[in-house]
Design an enzyme around this catalytic site. Structure first.
Site, mmCIF file in Angstrom:
data_model
loop_
_atom_site.group_PDB
_atom_site.id
_atom_site.type_symbol
_atom_site.label_atom_id
_atom_site.label_comp_id
_atom_site.label_asym_id
_atom_site.label_seq_id
_atom_site.Cartn_x
_atom_site.Cartn_y
_atom_site.Cartn_z
ATOM 1 C CG HIS A 255 -0.434 0.232 2.403
ATOM 2 N ND1 HIS A 255 0.281 -0.682 2.993
ATOM 3 C CD2 HIS A 255 -0.492 0.927 3.531
ATOM 4 C CE1 HIS A 255 1.004 -0.497 4.426
ATOM 5 N NE2 HIS A 255 0.350 0.762 4.551
ATOM 6 C CG HIS B 42 0.130 4.315 4.690
ATOM 7 N ND1 HIS B 42 -0.660 3.879 5.607
ATOM 8 C CD2 HIS B 42 -0.639 5.300 4.366
ATOM 9 C CE1 HIS B 42 -1.580 4.232 5.971
ATOM 10 N NE2 HIS B 42 -1.982 5.188 4.957
ATOM 11 C CG ASP C 202 5.115 3.083 7.388
ATOM 12 O OD1 ASP C 202 3.854 3.485 6.575
ATOM 13 O OD2 ASP C 202 5.038 2.144 8.151
ATOM 14 C CG HIS C 203 4.446 0.281 3.982
ATOM 15 N ND1 HIS C 203 4.168 -0.980 4.545
ATOM 16 C CD2 HIS C 203 3.932 0.887 5.253
ATOM 17 C CE1 HIS C 203 3.648 -1.205 5.711
ATOM 18 N NE2 HIS C 203 3.545 -0.019 6.345
ATOM 19 C CG HIS D 178 -3.814 0.332 6.785
ATOM 20 N ND1 HIS D 178 -3.858 0.811 8.097
ATOM 21 C CD2 HIS D 178 -2.613 0.473 6.172
ATOM 22 C CE1 HIS D 178 -2.580 1.502 8.269
ATOM 23 N NE2 HIS D 178 -1.945 1.167 7.212
ATOM 24 C CG ASP E 164 0.826 -1.189 7.752
ATOM 25 O OD1 ASP E 164 1.758 -2.001 7.778
ATOM 26 O OD2 ASP E 164 0.950 -0.013 7.674
ATOM 27 C CG HIS F 73 4.252 -1.594 11.328
ATOM 28 N ND1 HIS F 73 5.178 -0.692 11.538
ATOM 29 C CD2 HIS F 73 3.431 -1.627 10.144
ATOM 30 C CE1 HIS F 73 4.688 0.101 10.454
ATOM 31 N NE2 HIS F 73 3.850 -0.314 9.735
#
Ligand code: ZN
Ligand code: FE
Length: 252
Positions: A53, A55, A57-58, A109, A128, A166
């Site tokens: 996805h 985001h 942090d990905h 999410h 996530d 995570h």
């Protein structure tokens, strides 16, 4: 096949899937430096990137990891992230050398969220969406959408190894115990996770069988979870149960 977590930021795992001694795929590389260091230390060439996805942090490491070479960057067709070279959707199948990778759309999410399932490895990369003992926050989709996405993951074989993005397990289990205090499988998982964290070891991968027994967010149809939701507010159906416990976790 070797699947190794590369730690990033405070609690992200960038999973590195070794295709052979020399080539590997990484999933959700949010941080380029830890990936580059890992590849260099192991003399491995990056063969591809899977994105669950959009985001940051990905996806934040993708540009830096790909500007020197033409690495395939595979992700959802409805991704707001602009750096993909190949897009996939629900039901897509990818061949990566000898690996057959199946794509499941798991919105909730985020709306673009997908999971990658590799039957021959019994491995699931779910970003996530599903965590050990928990699930992702519902940011872009609806609670009903998120529950349906988790329901589709729950259908996979119980022996599936689940590679979440995570290390949230210990905090998730604290909440899980509040929702499902009498669950002996959950109590056993809490003890196991606390031992792993004391040794500073990852609690992942988990298995789908473990999550089906101990994760309240896969147990909307278990009497204990329905009862706990009901004590918060009246619930009519599985979507209500899921929404009530997800909202309860948000303020836990
Ligand atoms: Zn996310
Ligand atoms: Fe994340």
């Amino acid at each position: 096949m070797n699947i190794v977590p590369i730690s990033a930021f405070t609690d992200n795992y960038i999973w590195c899937l070794h295709l052979n001694d020399r080539r590997a795929i990484v999933v959700d590389p949010g941080d380029p430096e830890v990936v580059e260091a890992y590849l260099a230390a192991n003399n491995i060439e990056l063969a591809g990137i899977l994105v669950t996805h959009h985001h940051f942090d990905h996806t934040g490491g993708i540009e830096a990891l790909t500007n020197a070479s033409s690495v395939a960057v595979i992700g959802p067709e409805n991704s707001p992230f602009s750096g993909l070279t190949q897009t996939v959707r629900h039901g897509s199948e990818l061949m990566f050398e000898s690996l057959d990778i199946k794509v499941l759309a798991v919105p909730g999410h985020t709306l673009d969220h997908v999971a990658y399932y590799i039957p021959q490895l019994e491995a699931l990369f779910c970003g996530d969406t599903l965590f050990s003992g928990g699930c992702g926050r519902v940011f872009e989709g609806t609670f009903a959408q998120m529950r349906k996405s988790l329901a589709s993951l729950r259908e996979l074989p119980v022996t599936t190894s689940v590679y979440c993005a995570h290390e949230y397990t210990a905090a998730n289990l604290k909440f899980a115990l509040a929702v499902d205090p009498d669950n002996s499988d959950l109590q056993a998982r809490v003890a196991q996770v606390s031992r792993l964290r004391q040794l500073d070891k990852p609690t992942l991968p988990t298995t789908l069988g473990e999550e089906r027994r101990s994760n309240p967010f896969l147990r909307w149809d278990a009497p204990a979870i329905i009862g706990s939701a009901q004590r918060k507010e009246p619930v009519q159906d599985a979507d209500d149960v899921f929404r009530v416990i997800r909202q309860w976790k948000d303020s836990f």
